[in-house]
Design a protein around this motif. Structure first.
Motif, mmCIF file in Angstrom:
data_model
loop_
_atom_site.group_PDB
_atom_site.id
_atom_site.type_symbol
_atom_site.label_atom_id
_atom_site.label_comp_id
_atom_site.label_asym_id
_atom_site.label_seq_id
_atom_site.Cartn_x
_atom_site.Cartn_y
_atom_site.Cartn_z
ATOM 1 N N THR A 133 -21.522 -20.722 33.961
ATOM 2 C CA THR A 133 -20.088 -20.978 34.025
ATOM 3 C C THR A 133 -19.265 -19.692 33.988
ATOM 4 O O THR A 133 -18.410 -19.466 34.828
ATOM 5 N N CYS A 134 -19.552 -18.807 33.020
ATOM 6 C CA CYS A 134 -18.711 -17.613 32.876
ATOM 7 C C CYS A 134 -19.377 -16.363 33.441
ATOM 8 O O CYS A 134 -18.735 -15.329 33.581
ATOM 9 N N CYS A 185 -24.680 -16.841 31.923
ATOM 10 C CA CYS A 185 -24.207 -18.225 31.857
ATOM 11 C C CYS A 185 -23.743 -18.670 33.245
ATOM 12 O O CYS A 185 -23.054 -17.927 33.944
ATOM 13 N N CYS A 230 -16.003 -19.757 26.377
ATOM 14 C CA CYS A 230 -16.777 -20.594 27.294
ATOM 15 C C CYS A 230 -17.405 -21.774 26.546
ATOM 16 O O CYS A 230 -17.370 -22.912 27.014
ATOM 17 N N CYS A 240 -23.772 -15.838 26.996
ATOM 18 C CA CYS A 240 -22.689 -16.549 26.318
ATOM 19 C C CYS A 240 -23.197 -17.613 25.364
ATOM 20 O O CYS A 240 -24.359 -17.987 25.382
ATOM 21 N N ARG A 274 -22.443 -20.742 25.148
ATOM 22 C CA ARG A 274 -22.521 -22.110 25.664
ATOM 23 C C ARG A 274 -23.953 -22.643 25.608
ATOM 24 O O ARG A 274 -24.183 -23.805 25.282
HETATM 25 ZN ZN LIG Z 1 -20.459 -19.039 29.512
#
Ligand SMILES: [Zn+2]
Length: 186
Positions: free
Chosen positions: A121-122, A119, A148, A126, A128
């Motif tokens: 973002t994290c 992901c 997330c 994930c 998301r």
């Molecule tokens: Zn994530």
């Protein structure tokens, strides 16, 4: 329902469980933790499913909500252990399930993870990426793997560890009690 924790507490190695949960988010990713935990489970899958059908409870109102909303369920659990419970509740055809899969070998269960992308973002595989892009997303969760995705949703219902974490992050959410109440607030 958190089938992962139920199965590990009943059939897994509690010492390894405690040790790797402590490493979660520090030295191990969620998938590494899940893989290490389930390698300690050697009970035949059918026996574990029978035990879950006997002992796993789903919060009140879930079947009604599932038929009305036809939700997407994204889980770090397993198709093999979740689907029998959905069937018991009469909602197997009312939901879309995205989960991991199992290779339950006698010397320890291997996990076949459904996603191996990182992901943006994290940095881990994930949930998301599973959120619909164009609709208003109402996200319901309780655990580490929900963090997330919860940040990306329009509206969040949370309890337990997810609720504590969102409170720490100053992210607004609504408390999740049961699915009757949730349905009334949608
Ligand atoms: Zn994530």
């Amino acid at each position: 329902m958190d089938t992962l924790h139920l199965v590990l507490e009943e059939f897994g190695d509690r010492d390894i469980y405690a040790r790797v949960e402590g490493a979660l988010g520090r030295t191990m990713t969620l998938n590494e933790v899940i893989a290490a935990e389930f390698l300690t489970v050697t009970t035949p899958l059918g026996e574990v499913v029978d035990w879950l059908l006997e002992n796993a409870r789903i919060r009140p109102g879930f079947a009604e909500l599932a038929h009305a909303q036809r939700p997407l369920i994204v889980s770090s659990g397993f198709h093999e252990t979740i689907e029998p419970l959905l069937e018991r509740e009469g909602v197997l055809d009312a939901v879309e399930l995205r989960a991991n899969r199992l290779d339950p070998r006698p010397d320890g269960w291997r996990v076949r993870f459904r996603a191996d992308h990182q992901c943006g973002t994290c940095g881990e595989p994930c949930k998301r990426q599973d959120l619909p892009q164009n609709d208003e997303v109402v996200f319901v969760g309780d655990g580490y793997s929900d963090r997330c995705a919860a940040l990306a949703a329009d509206r969040v219902f949370a309890r337990d560890g997810l609720a504590e974490w969102l409170r720490e992050q100053d992210v607004p959410f609504e408390p999740l009690t049961d699915f009757h109440e949730l349905a009334a607030r949608l």
